[in-house]
Each structure stands twice: as C-alpha cells, then as structure tokens.
Design a protein around this motif. Structure first.
Motif, PDB file in Angstrom:
ATOM      1  N   LYS A 163      18.213 -16.940 -45.409  1.00 27.65           N
ATOM      2  CA  LYS A 163      19.001 -16.420 -46.563  1.00 27.65           C
ATOM      3  C   LYS A 163      20.055 -15.523 -46.528  1.00 27.65           C
TER       4      LYS A 163
ATOM      5  N   GLN B  59      23.971 -13.232 -38.202  1.00 30.06           N
ATOM      6  CA  GLN B  59      22.866 -12.761 -37.876  1.00 30.06           C
ATOM      7  C   GLN B  59      22.944 -11.299 -37.233  1.00 30.06           C
TER       8      GLN B  59
ATOM      9  N   SER C 151      18.633 -13.037 -43.768  1.00 32.49           N
ATOM     10  CA  SER C 151      17.242 -12.669 -43.506  1.00 32.49           C
ATOM     11  C   SER C 151      16.649 -14.025 -43.202  1.00 32.49           C
TER      12      SER C 151
ATOM     13  N   ASP D 222      20.257  -2.190 -51.168  1.00 34.88           N
ATOM     14  CA  ASP D 222      19.885  -2.829 -49.973  1.00 34.88           C
ATOM     15  C   ASP D 222      21.019  -3.152 -48.793  1.00 34.88           C
TER      16      ASP D 222
ATOM     17  N   LYS E  56      21.255 -11.888 -47.186  1.00 45.61           N
ATOM     18  CA  LYS E  56      20.388 -10.768 -47.733  1.00 45.61           C
ATOM     19  C   LYS E  56      20.953 -10.406 -49.121  1.00 45.61           C
ATOM     20  N   LYS E  57      20.092 -10.050 -50.065  1.00 46.65           N
ATOM     21  CA  LYS E  57      20.322  -9.298 -51.255  1.00 46.65           C
ATOM     22  C   LYS E  57      21.282  -8.122 -51.020  1.00 46.65           C
TER      23      LYS E  57
END
Length: 90
Positions: free
Chosen positions: A2, A83, A89, A24, A4-5
């Motif tokens: 996913k 990544q 994530s 975050d 990341k927030k």
C-alpha cells in the motif's frame, strides 16, 4: 502493498510530485517527482488500496499500448523506487 498514509500526489508548477503530509510523513522531507505514467500508476495504486506488481501491470496494460513484458518491468521498477524512498508499506 500500500501507499503509506500521509503521502499524496500533487501538481506543483506543472509537475507531478508525491509529498508527505501530516505526522506520518514528517521524516520524508523531500518531493518525489513522477512522470505522467508513474503519476497515473500512483493514482491507480491509491484507488486500489492494496496492490501488487501484477495488479498494477494489468491496469497499465488496459490503459497503454505496451507489451506485457515492458509493462511488468516498468511497474516493477517504479515500485522498487517507491520502496527505496519509503512511501510504500507491505
């Protein structure tokens, strides 16, 4: 995997960039510039929530006139870059 927030795609001075917003993403401290296709893939990944190389490759094949081998290589490369900079994530 996913996105990341806290990471979002924005248009800044005509460029597609991923920026970190909120707590975050506080350690991100940079912009990630994306070409048109990479920005499109980011949008697809964001809409899908959970995604894989295979699912993004399938989306790319639906949208662009490209061979499956080229699509999979391109998707793998962009996911590896995302990544490396820490915007994904598992």
């Amino acid at each position: 995997m996913k996105i990341k927030k806290g990471f979002v795609l924005r248009q800044v001075c005509g460029e597609n960039v991923v920026v970190g917003e909120g707590l975050d993403a506080i350690n991100f401290g940079k912009l990630l510039s994306l070409n048109e296709t990479a920005a499109w893939l980011w949008q697809q990944a964001a809409e899908m929530g959970d995604f894989t190389v295979e699912s993004l490759t399938a989306k790319l094949l639906e949208e662009y006139d490209v061979t499956e081998d080229v699509a999979q290589k391109d998707v793998s490369n962009i996911i590896n870059e995302w990544q490396k900079v820490g915007v994904l994530s598992e």
